[in-house]
Scaffold this motif. Sequence first.
Motif, short mmCIF file in Angstrom:
data_model
loop_
_atom_site.label_atom_id
_atom_site.label_comp_id
_atom_site.label_asym_id
_atom_site.label_seq_id
_atom_site.Cartn_x
_atom_site.Cartn_y
_atom_site.Cartn_z
N THR A 186 -4.50 -5.50 17.60
CA THR A 186 -4.12 -4.55 16.55
C THR A 186 -4.52 -3.14 16.91
N THR A 187 -5.77 -2.96 17.37
CA THR A 187 -6.26 -1.64 17.79
C THR A 187 -6.95 -1.77 19.14
N GLU B 87 -13.31 2.65 5.35
CA GLU B 87 -12.31 1.58 5.45
C GLU B 87 -11.01 2.07 6.09
N LEU B 88 -10.60 3.30 5.74
CA LEU B 88 -9.39 3.86 6.35
C LEU B 88 -9.54 3.97 7.86
N GLU C 262 -11.62 2.30 9.76
CA GLU C 262 -11.73 0.97 10.37
C GLU C 262 -10.36 0.30 10.51
N ARG C 263 -9.51 0.46 9.48
CA ARG C 263 -8.18 -0.14 9.54
C ARG C 263 -7.32 0.53 10.61
N SER D 176 2.20 6.12 9.11
CA SER D 176 0.80 5.73 9.07
C SER D 176 -0.11 6.89 9.44
N SER E 249 -13.77 -4.46 16.43
CA SER E 249 -14.12 -4.44 15.02
C SER E 249 -15.56 -3.99 14.82
N HIS F 262 -2.32 8.35 6.37
CA HIS F 262 -3.73 8.08 6.62
C HIS F 262 -4.52 9.38 6.75
N THR G 57 0.82 -1.21 0.00
CA THR G 57 0.00 0.00 0.00
C THR G 57 0.86 1.26 0.00
N GLN H 220 -10.06 -2.54 14.47
CA GLN H 220 -9.72 -3.90 14.05
C GLN H 220 -9.76 -4.88 15.22
#
Length: 390
Positions: free
Chosen positions: A283-284, A271-272, A274-275, A70, A288, A74, A55, A279
């Motif tokens: 990860t976060t 989506e940005l 959420e990523r 990031s 989710s 982002h 990406t 998650q």
Amino acid sequence: MFLVALPYAVMHGGYWTVLSLVLAAIITCYTGLILVDCLYDTNAITGERVRVRETYVSIAEEVWGKRFASRVVHTAQFIELIMTCILYLVLCGDLLYNTIRHTPLRESAWTLIACFLVLPCAFLRNLKAVSRSSFGNAIAHVIINVIILGFCFAQARHWHWKDTSLRIHIHYFPVSLGIVVFSYTSHIFLPSLEGNMVDRRYFKRMMLWTHGLAGFFKAFFGYVAYLTFGLSTQEVISDNLPTHSFRSIVNLVLVAKALLSFPLPYFAAVELLERAFFQGRPTTVLPSCYSHDGMLTVWSIPLRLLLICVSVLLAVFIPHFAILMGLIGSVTGTMLSFIWPCWFHLRLKWHELKLWNKVIDILIMLAGAGCGCIGIIYSFEALVKTYVES
């Protein structure tokens, strides 16, 4: 969306805007190719190119480090996408206000109505539904181009050949340049696009064809439409059409096009987020947005609706379509499409590049930085001036 503002950009930039439309296509094609080149490393033994990054963000992480890269990339991508959503709502409000004049509703009220029409986007879960709306958008796009260009050529004997200026108006041209840059900001999608191609060898050919055709058609459309209306060209070109009924038909098709275009940048912005934040652990911090069966959770829907509400609030408070487009293009457009691809290319491929590649990358970075700074200053000045006068 960009086509309706290009004649307005030509009015303020003259032949220089037409030239910049072609040059921007060439430059963004080049920066798109080098951005994708940054996804690959060359095997020192076999000389084979291996895709080691996926990406735009992963490229930035290689250069700046994970935490800083990031956040910066982002943020820039999110601003680009959410501002695109805002512009669609601004355009809908402007078009509906100029179409339905026999009501006491103001432009901001029509923008709110457009917001209600895009609320179902909060329930989007995959690209299948987005692709359907994009197909409808493509059909509306063809219809609009045929109608407007057909009208322009019907008025060819009245074209304003002498109105096109060779001089640069420093207070207006940077806004035009920002519109031009914003019309070519596709770089955030290129790594994913190239990665999903059946045969990636055709990526370069695809870039050359698409950017070549885009540069030619945008310059052609902007110039022909400006020749038709001259110095009376409006921010949205349909406002120049002669009769109210004709203008209303075109405006309603444009509204449909804008509403059908909204889901793609909105879904990408969601989506940005959420990523980055949703998650689930480890990860976060936040869980989710999807349950185990793939359905959206109850609490995620209000968050998605909130994003639409924020978009419409900004659209109501900044209802100046062309100037806003110019400002966004000067900020995020120059970063994502001009400066960062060249920066990453130089950092990751310095020892592989020839001297002329390095010179081109540096020149594009400097030109992008200069145009971006000037565009920000004068676009912001134009926005303030418009508020004061209103």
